[in-house]
Design a protein around this motif. Structure first.
Motif, mmCIF file in Angstrom:
data_model
loop_
_atom_site.group_PDB
_atom_site.id
_atom_site.type_symbol
_atom_site.label_atom_id
_atom_site.label_comp_id
_atom_site.label_asym_id
_atom_site.label_seq_id
_atom_site.Cartn_x
_atom_site.Cartn_y
_atom_site.Cartn_z
ATOM 1 N N LYS A 44 23.554 40.796 28.809
ATOM 2 C CA LYS A 44 24.775 40.613 29.585
ATOM 3 C C LYS A 44 25.977 40.607 28.652
ATOM 4 O O LYS A 44 26.010 39.889 27.661
ATOM 5 C CB LYS A 44 24.716 39.292 30.358
ATOM 6 N N ARG B 199 26.065 44.897 32.275
ATOM 7 C CA ARG B 199 24.664 44.501 32.093
ATOM 8 C C ARG B 199 23.816 45.697 31.646
ATOM 9 O O ARG B 199 24.053 46.824 32.077
ATOM 10 C CB ARG B 199 24.092 43.911 33.374
ATOM 11 N N THR C 191 32.274 42.325 33.546
ATOM 12 C CA THR C 191 30.876 42.008 33.234
ATOM 13 C C THR C 191 30.062 43.291 33.232
ATOM 14 O O THR C 191 30.111 44.069 34.194
ATOM 15 C CB THR C 191 30.276 41.030 34.257
#
Length: 337
Positions: free
Chosen positions: A269, A296, A294
């Protein structure tokens, strides 16, 4: 513009210690064997206190130990951590070719928790009477360093591990000019006697020490410079990623995650937050809102990398702006003016 590169180790902190340079009070006994050792009672080796074994696998580009499978498998069945070694013949072919031969015939590291990195055995030429070469195989120090680089680079690329280097201090001084180039490779020092003595330049500590050709256990007598748990950590190290970032401009940033360790890594992450009056406006493969982003990675194979490009919209034309990035315990501040 500021670039940053840091490493993140993904398992336990103790395993991040490089086995090339940490002093330990404990010493764990082990052996090294070859076809010349003959039939081995591995149960007796284990009951005698040995915890690891190195097995001769290959030599040059055409020799393989006919007893390798029995010795390598037998040591594992007895519960020993085991590793394979390649006896270098630097005058016969380049280092890459010999690394290939080693990898194809027992030297390939596997992530089973019981296999040590492969060993490159570098020592005085034992065949001077037949090949007519000197103890350095008639290679100059510079050529020898190149040869070792080729071997270790190939091994690292194929396995994700640094090959262990077996040598003597005198050979290293004479045949490599006492180079410090390979300090990232664990050192297995050969010096028969009661003291480890002087190390080759570049290594502050040894990882293994061969103290005798023969002893109470089968084959050569060795110790690991650490605890048994650290020996197992050398066989099964943590996953590792390298985190790099760059402020390309006041409104453009890149973050690169590289898997530099021996294992695939999963569920990575990446979080970022802008500063200096910016909003994230574009981040392919990521989610974003306002100042936060964000990203991932489901799985990143060994040796692979993933780069995220993040675009922002500054609200002012002057002053420092940037992006704070967090990946696990690693933090980067990417700044632009």
């Amino acid at each position: 513009m500021i670039c940053g590169v840091k490493r993140l180790w993904l398992y336990t902190v103790i395993a991040t210690l490089g086995m090339t340079g940490v002093a330990h009070a404990a010493e764990v006994p082990g052996v090294d064997v070859s076809n010349w050792t003959g039939e081995i009672d591995w149960a007796a080796v284990s009951s005698g206190g040995a915890k690891f074994a190195f097995v001769h696998a290959t030599e040059g580009t055409d020799y393989t130990n006919p007893s390798f499978d029995a010795q390598f498998g037998g040591s594992a069945s007895a519960g020993l951590v085991r590793g394979a070694y390649h006896f270098a013949q630097p005058h016969e072919s380049d280092g890459t070719a010999q690394a290939d031969h080693f990898l194809r015939n027992g030297g390939n590291w596997i992530s089973d928790g019981q296999t040590l990195p492969g060993v490159l055995d570098l020592e005085d030429n034992p065949y001077t009477n037949t090949n007519g070469k000197n103890n350095c195989y008639d290679l100059s120090a510079a050529d020898m360093v190149t040869w070792i680089k080729d071997f270790t680079k190939k091994y690292r690329a194929a396995t994700g591990r640094h090959a262990i280097i077996y040598t003597t201090t005198s050979w290293w001084q004479t045949c490599t000019g006492n180079t410090t180039t390979f300090k990232s490779n664990p050192l297995w020092l050969a010096r028969w006697g009661s003291e480890v003595g002087e190390l080759p330049k570049g290594w502050k500590k040894h990882t293994f020490w061969q103290s005798a050709e023969k002893g109470t256990l089968a084959g050569g007598q060795n110790v690991f410079n650490g605890s048994e748990s650290q020996l197992k950590s050398l066989a099964n190290p943590p996953a590792e990623v390298k985190v790099g970032g760059r402020a390309v401009s006041r409104k453009s940033y890149t973050v690169t995650i590289s898997n530099t360790g021996p294992h695939p890594v999963k569920d990575v992450k990446v979080t970022g937050r802008t500063f200096g009056g910016q909003r994230v406006v574009k981040a392919p493969g990521c989610t974003f809102s306002g100042t936060a982003v964000t990203c991932r990675i489901g799985e990143l194979p060994r040796g692979q990398k993933k780069t995220f490009a993040i675009t922002t919209r500054p609200t002012r034309s002057k002053g420092t702006v940037g992006l704070n990035v967090t990946v696990g315990s690693v933090k980067l501040a990417l700044k632009a003016r």
